[in-house]
Design a protein around this motif. Sequence first.
Motif, PDB file in Angstrom:
ATOM      1  N   PHE A 290      16.694   8.902  -0.154  1.00  0.00           N
ATOM      2  CA  PHE A 290      18.317   7.666   0.327  1.00  0.00           C
ATOM      3  C   PHE A 290      19.234   7.657  -0.114  1.00  0.00           C
ATOM      4  CE2 PHE A 290      14.412   5.993   3.645  1.00  0.00           C
ATOM      5  CZ  PHE A 290      14.961   6.325   4.682  1.00  0.00           C
ATOM      6  N   GLY A 291      19.585   8.813  -1.523  1.00  0.00           N
ATOM      7  CA  GLY A 291      20.427   8.816  -2.215  1.00  0.00           C
ATOM      8  C   GLY A 291      20.102   7.924  -3.098  1.00  0.00           C
ATOM      9  N   GLY A 292      18.672   6.893  -3.564  1.00  0.00           N
ATOM     10  CA  GLY A 292      18.718   6.841  -4.969  1.00  0.00           C
ATOM     11  C   GLY A 292      18.207   7.339  -5.459  1.00  0.00           C
ATOM     12  N   GLU A 293      17.930   6.287  -6.958  1.00  0.00           N
ATOM     13  CA  GLU A 293      17.023   7.357  -7.877  1.00  0.00           C
ATOM     14  C   GLU A 293      15.864   7.550  -8.042  1.00  0.00           C
ATOM     15  OE1 GLU A 293      18.569   7.846 -10.873  1.00  0.00           O
ATOM     16  OE2 GLU A 293      21.211   7.407 -10.043  1.00  0.00           O
ATOM     17  N   PRO A 294      15.438   8.680  -7.931  1.00  0.00           N
ATOM     18  CA  PRO A 294      13.660   9.193  -7.728  1.00  0.00           C
ATOM     19  C   PRO A 294      13.235   8.529  -8.908  1.00  0.00           C
ATOM     20  CG  PRO A 294      14.780  10.722  -8.960  1.00  0.00           C
ATOM     21  CD  PRO A 294      15.621  10.111  -8.572  1.00  0.00           C
ATOM     22  N   VAL A 295      12.848   7.094  -8.663  1.00  0.00           N
ATOM     23  CA  VAL A 295      11.804   6.884  -9.789  1.00  0.00           C
ATOM     24  C   VAL A 295      11.186   5.063  -8.972  1.00  0.00           C
ATOM     25  CG1 VAL A 295      13.701   5.980 -11.427  1.00  0.00           C
ATOM     26  CG2 VAL A 295      13.700   4.356  -9.984  1.00  0.00           C
ATOM     27  N   ALA A 296       9.912   4.693  -9.185  1.00  0.00           N
ATOM     28  CA  ALA A 296       8.845   4.226  -8.520  1.00  0.00           C
ATOM     29  C   ALA A 296       8.314   2.967  -9.899  1.00  0.00           C
ATOM     30  CB  ALA A 296       7.904   4.943  -8.129  1.00  0.00           C
ATOM     31  N   THR A 297       8.682   1.961  -9.536  1.00  0.00           N
ATOM     32  CA  THR A 297       8.070   0.997 -10.377  1.00  0.00           C
ATOM     33  C   THR A 297       6.256   0.507 -10.020  1.00  0.00           C
ATOM     34  OG1 THR A 297       9.320  -0.874  -9.506  1.00  0.00           O
ATOM     35  CG2 THR A 297      10.292  -0.487 -10.888  1.00  0.00           C
ATOM     36  N   GLU A 298       6.096   0.011 -11.314  1.00  0.00           N
ATOM     37  CA  GLU A 298       4.975  -1.400 -10.386  1.00  0.00           C
ATOM     38  C   GLU A 298       4.493  -1.805  -9.848  1.00  0.00           C
ATOM     39  OE1 GLU A 298       2.661  -2.410 -14.698  1.00  0.00           O
ATOM     40  OE2 GLU A 298       2.376  -0.834 -15.680  1.00  0.00           O
ATOM     41  N   ALA A 299       5.489  -2.245  -9.667  1.00  0.00           N
ATOM     42  CA  ALA A 299       5.650  -3.478  -8.340  1.00  0.00           C
ATOM     43  C   ALA A 299       6.310  -3.156  -7.351  1.00  0.00           C
ATOM     44  CB  ALA A 299       7.067  -4.401  -8.979  1.00  0.00           C
ATOM     45  N   ASP A 300       7.152  -1.611  -6.775  1.00  0.00           N
ATOM     46  CA  ASP A 300       7.073  -0.828  -6.008  1.00  0.00           C
ATOM     47  C   ASP A 300       5.431  -0.459  -5.830  1.00  0.00           C
ATOM     48  OD1 ASP A 300       9.896  -1.244  -6.266  1.00  0.00           O
ATOM     49  OD2 ASP A 300       9.593   0.622  -7.278  1.00  0.00           O
ATOM     50  N   VAL A 301       4.493   0.174  -6.440  1.00  0.00           N
ATOM     51  CA  VAL A 301       3.410   0.260  -6.163  1.00  0.00           C
ATOM     52  C   VAL A 301       2.203  -0.344  -5.489  1.00  0.00           C
ATOM     53  CG1 VAL A 301       1.466   1.528  -6.874  1.00  0.00           C
ATOM     54  CG2 VAL A 301       3.704   2.443  -7.078  1.00  0.00           C
ATOM     55  N   ALA A 302       3.236  -1.822  -6.161  1.00  0.00           N
ATOM     56  CA  ALA A 302       1.840  -2.633  -5.790  1.00  0.00           C
ATOM     57  C   ALA A 302       2.241  -3.355  -4.160  1.00  0.00           C
ATOM     58  CB  ALA A 302       2.020  -4.162  -6.710  1.00  0.00           C
ATOM     59  N   ARG A 303       3.382  -3.097  -3.900  1.00  0.00           N
ATOM     60  CA  ARG A 303       4.490  -3.668  -3.050  1.00  0.00           C
ATOM     61  C   ARG A 303       3.334  -2.813  -2.053  1.00  0.00           C
ATOM     62  NH1 ARG A 303       8.613  -3.375  -3.797  1.00  0.00           N
ATOM     63  NH2 ARG A 303       8.966  -4.435  -4.671  1.00  0.00           N
ATOM     64  N   VAL A 304       3.358  -1.291  -2.251  1.00  0.00           N
ATOM     65  CA  VAL A 304       2.619  -0.566  -0.823  1.00  0.00           C
ATOM     66  C   VAL A 304       1.128  -0.352  -1.187  1.00  0.00           C
ATOM     67  CG1 VAL A 304       2.700   1.145  -0.483  1.00  0.00           C
ATOM     68  CG2 VAL A 304       4.647   1.130  -1.373  1.00  0.00           C
ATOM     69  N   LYS A 305       0.672  -0.950  -1.729  1.00  0.00           N
ATOM     70  CA  LYS A 305      -0.868  -1.311  -1.666  1.00  0.00           C
ATOM     71  C   LYS A 305      -1.496  -2.769  -1.085  1.00  0.00           C
ATOM     72  CE  LYS A 305      -1.901   0.844  -6.072  1.00  0.00           C
ATOM     73  NZ  LYS A 305      -2.808   0.720  -7.603  1.00  0.00           N
ATOM     74  N   ARG A 306      -0.424  -3.580  -1.353  1.00  0.00           N
ATOM     75  CA  ARG A 306      -0.820  -5.134  -0.452  1.00  0.00           C
ATOM     76  C   ARG A 306      -0.028  -4.747   0.830  1.00  0.00           C
ATOM     77  NH1 ARG A 306       2.834  -7.046  -5.034  1.00  0.00           N
ATOM     78  NH2 ARG A 306       4.361  -7.211  -3.216  1.00  0.00           N
ATOM     79  N   LEU A 307       0.324  -3.909   1.195  1.00  0.00           N
ATOM     80  CA  LEU A 307       1.244  -3.055   2.153  1.00  0.00           C
ATOM     81  C   LEU A 307      -0.335  -2.919   2.773  1.00  0.00           C
ATOM     82  CD1 LEU A 307       4.074  -1.769   3.681  1.00  0.00           C
ATOM     83  CD2 LEU A 307       1.800  -0.258   3.747  1.00  0.00           C
ATOM     84  N   GLN A 308      -1.042  -2.013   2.555  1.00  0.00           N
ATOM     85  CA  GLN A 308      -2.132  -0.906   3.006  1.00  0.00           C
ATOM     86  C   GLN A 308      -3.385  -2.155   2.777  1.00  0.00           C
ATOM     87  OE1 GLN A 308      -1.661   1.750   0.457  1.00  0.00           O
ATOM     88  NE2 GLN A 308      -1.622   3.320   1.665  1.00  0.00           N
ATOM     89  N   ALA A 309      -3.148  -2.751   2.896  1.00  0.00           N
ATOM     90  CA  ALA A 309      -4.759  -3.961   2.471  1.00  0.00           C
ATOM     91  C   ALA A 309      -4.692  -4.897   3.287  1.00  0.00           C
ATOM     92  CB  ALA A 309      -4.384  -4.484   1.209  1.00  0.00           C
ATOM     93  N   ALA A 310      -3.123  -5.270   3.900  1.00  0.00           N
ATOM     94  CA  ALA A 310      -2.847  -6.194   4.360  1.00  0.00           C
ATOM     95  C   ALA A 310      -3.007  -5.180   5.877  1.00  0.00           C
ATOM     96  CB  ALA A 310      -1.708  -6.808   4.227  1.00  0.00           C
ATOM     97  N   GLY A 311      -3.424  -4.164   6.145  1.00  0.00           N
ATOM     98  CA  GLY A 311      -3.380  -3.700   7.752  1.00  0.00           C
ATOM     99  C   GLY A 311      -2.318  -2.500   7.952  1.00  0.00           C
ATOM    100  N   GLY A 312      -0.822  -2.602   6.858  1.00  0.00           N
ATOM    101  CA  GLY A 312       0.221  -2.058   7.144  1.00  0.00           C
ATOM    102  C   GLY A 312      -0.189  -0.721   6.842  1.00  0.00           C
ATOM    103  N   ILE A 313       0.960   0.700   7.683  1.00  0.00           N
ATOM    104  CA  ILE A 313       0.190   2.121   7.398  1.00  0.00           C
ATOM    105  C   ILE A 313       1.284   2.612   5.751  1.00  0.00           C
ATOM    106  CG2 ILE A 313       0.434   3.847   8.603  1.00  0.00           C
ATOM    107  CD1 ILE A 313      -1.448   1.986   9.503  1.00  0.00           C
TER     108      ILE A 313
END
Length: 250
Positions: free
Chosen positions: A136-159
């Motif tokens: 999407f044209g941004g920097e190819p980085v991922a913070t711990e908060a970013d990873v935690a957000r996706v983990k929350r999404l998966q734990a709550a039933g997201g994909i």
Amino acid sequence: MDARIQQSVVANLSARPAPVEVGPFVIGVDPGTDSPHINYATPRPGVPISAADVSALVAAFRQVGRKPRLEYVSSTAPGLEALLGAAGFAVEARHDYLVCVPGSLTVPSTPDGYDVREPVTAEEIAALIRAQNEAFGGEPVATEADVARVKRLQAAGGIAIVAVASDGTCAGGGQAVPPGNNVSEVAGIAVRDQHRRRGLAGAITAAVAGALFRGGAEIAWLEASGEDSWRVYERVGFRPAGKRLYLVLD
């Protein structure tokens, strides 16, 4: 359909780590990021809204230190655009949204040399985020908060879905929020430049929607950013259904 899609947006924002209720609005606040694309507001469908409500919404955004921004299905709050315009908001975008149901989903073959699956480890999730940001044209980085957000999404039933090339590199991926009232938004469908034009975007989109439907969701919806992505989504079974509006106060 419009009211059901809009209610799913309300449910999604209400599930943020620190949501704020402001009269007819909900602001989805995530303390882990100040991105206006994550921290935004939406109105409850069909609820009357006044200029005083808009003023209170702006004040609430200021109090939590976030830029005032809204996303919503246009028809569910027909007078809101004028109220927001009077308060200084500008239209950021107008988009069509598309919907898919289990009976319309078409699952294409996964392109040779790729594995499309759900990420399990923190490193796989981080690779997905880096690929999405790069695509999407941004920097190819991922913070711990970013990873935690996706983990929350998966734990709550997201994909979350990741596409991995045969050499082990992440080619792209996509996500869907936890369904609200059996409706979920598909977002972040991304393929890195060197892996495009191979059918990966369609395979990722279908994998996300398929996982939602296997989990009991009845409707998956998304927005297309251009003609190319529109064609991809239509090929896997998404169809135009309504209009969405984005407004921001700078």
